[in-house]
Design an enzyme around this catalytic site. Structure first.
Site, PDB file in Angstrom:
ATOM      1  N   HIS A 172      -8.155  -5.171  -0.285  1.00  0.00           N
ATOM      2  CA  HIS A 172      -7.006  -4.422   0.196  1.00  0.00           C
ATOM      3  C   HIS A 172      -6.861  -4.653   1.701  1.00  0.00           C
ATOM      4  O   HIS A 172      -7.831  -4.604   2.451  1.00  0.00           O
ATOM      5  CB  HIS A 172      -7.198  -2.930  -0.068  1.00  0.00           C
ATOM      6  CG  HIS A 172      -5.968  -2.116   0.192  1.00  0.00           C
ATOM      7  ND1 HIS A 172      -5.093  -1.761  -0.801  1.00  0.00           N
ATOM      8  CD2 HIS A 172      -5.459  -1.605   1.343  1.00  0.00           C
ATOM      9  CE1 HIS A 172      -4.104  -1.048  -0.275  1.00  0.00           C
ATOM     10  NE2 HIS A 172      -4.308  -0.954   1.031  1.00  0.00           N
TER      11      HIS A 172
ATOM     12  N   ASP B 252     -10.060  -3.964  -4.702  1.00  0.00           N
ATOM     13  CA  ASP B 252      -9.189  -2.934  -4.150  1.00  0.00           C
ATOM     14  C   ASP B 252      -9.286  -1.674  -5.001  1.00  0.00           C
ATOM     15  O   ASP B 252      -9.108  -1.747  -6.223  1.00  0.00           O
ATOM     16  CB  ASP B 252      -7.746  -3.448  -4.136  1.00  0.00           C
ATOM     17  CG  ASP B 252      -6.765  -2.498  -3.478  1.00  0.00           C
ATOM     18  OD1 ASP B 252      -7.175  -1.408  -3.039  1.00  0.00           O
ATOM     19  OD2 ASP B 252      -5.579  -2.851  -3.398  1.00  0.00           O
TER      20      ASP B 252
ATOM     21  N   SER C   9       0.834  -1.203   0.000  1.00  0.00           N
ATOM     22  CA  SER C   9       0.000   0.000   0.000  1.00  0.00           C
ATOM     23  C   SER C   9       0.872   1.258   0.000  1.00  0.00           C
ATOM     24  O   SER C   9       1.674   1.453  -0.902  1.00  0.00           O
ATOM     25  CB  SER C   9      -0.964  -0.042   1.189  1.00  0.00           C
ATOM     26  OG  SER C   9      -1.997   0.895   1.040  1.00  0.00           O
TER      27      SER C   9
END
Length: 317
Positions: free
Chosen positions: A278, A248, A153
């Protein structure tokens, strides 16, 4: 494929208390979720040694670095930058767990960099801390041990930027990069961003909240140090694994970055975690996708290490 059943059950459980989403809370409140998930994950596996130290940034303030060591000589040094939208997350608890797994699965030294967070420390502090941590860790690798950057991320965003900084600043030599559902662009209108199916643990509104704390000026977000996908030249970067999640908001920009690396001549493997949302990559002992994901990442790293040669200018996977 449909969203994985255990993930569906987790989301239903989280919805029961009707806790406001992250984007309706403050950073201090949002940071309280880390210990909760860490309690569900439990302590990670044992490693040969753990060392904690502090590094001091250019502004005189310090941040922590943790070194997790394997039994025997390390096959590589992996510098891991954790996720959390540059606002939440740290090297304790969940990411310590993840780092320990990486140590044992790859027989490598893992360095966790606890870069300082926004909004107390906005862009580019996280990058500057991470750069200092990377250069410090490079001394652990030496000339004959591969140096790998990895992150998920926002940490994937940092890892991607570190590869370009290293290329443009004359080192340290980074040999491989692992980007797990990375933030590569500040475009909130990509199809995966607006897809209703992707508004789960992380959604469009929450990503905008993270960006507003990290880098409030929308125009400044177009800089390649904020949005690596916008870099004019990606040639000469290290081989990459880009690992995206099916459900995501960041899915499409991760795929776009993998394609941009490939177009620039960088060897890249693009993988998709089917049925995963995610955040799965930090959910040890919570979501089955974590086990699949960490094993896939470790396998790709082992493959790279097996083909590594410090005499090559560009390593191949």
């Amino acid at each position: 494929m449909p969203l994985e059943p255990v993930t569906q059950a987790l989301l239903a459980q989280l919805a029961e208390p009707r806790t406001p989403p992250i984007h309706e809370s403050t950073p201090a409140i949002a940071r309280m979720s880390g210990p909760i998930f860490a309690g569900l994950s439990g302590r990670g596996p044992e490693v040969a040694a753990v060392r904690n130290t502090k590094l001091t940034g250019a502004d005189g303030q310090s941040f922590r670095v943790r070194v997790l060591e394997p039994e025997g000589p390390p096959r590589s040094v992996i510098v891991y930058f954790h996720g959390g939208g540059w606002v939440i997350g740290d090297i304790d608890l969940q990411y310590d767990h993840l780092g320990r797994h990486l140590v044992n699965l790859t027989e490598s030294t893992v360095v966790l960099v606890n870069y300082r967070k926004a909004p107390e420390h906005r862009f580019p502090t996280a990058l500057e801390d991470s750069w200092l941590g990377l250069r410090w860790a490079a001394d652990l690798a030496g000339p004959d041990t591969p140096l790998i950057v990895a992150g998920d991320s926002a940490g994937g965003n940092i890892a991607a930027v570190m590869t370009r900084w290293a290329r443009d600043r004359g080192g340290p030599r980074i040999d491989y990069q692992v980007l797990v559902y990375p933030v590569t662009d500040a475009d909130f209108d990509r199809p995966s961003y607006v897809d209703p199916q992707n508004q789960l643990l992380l959604g469009r509104d929450t990503m905008i909240w993270f960006w507003n704390h990290y880098l409030p000026d929308p125009a400044a977000r177009l800089h390649p140090d904020a949005s690596p996908l916008r870099a004019p030249d990606l040639a000469g970067l290290p081989p990459a694994l880009v690992y995206v999640a099916e459900y995501d908001p960041l899915h499409d920009e991760g795929v776009a970055y993998a394609r941009a690396l490939d177009a620039a001549g960088v060897p890249v493997v693009l993988e998709e975690a089917a049925g995963q949302m995610h955040g799965y990559f930090q959910m040890a002992n919570i979501l089955p996708g974590y086990t699949t994901g960490i094993e896939l990442v470790a396998a790709q790293i082992r493959t790279f290490i097996g083909q590594y040669s410090p005499d090559l200018d560009q390593k191949v996977v």
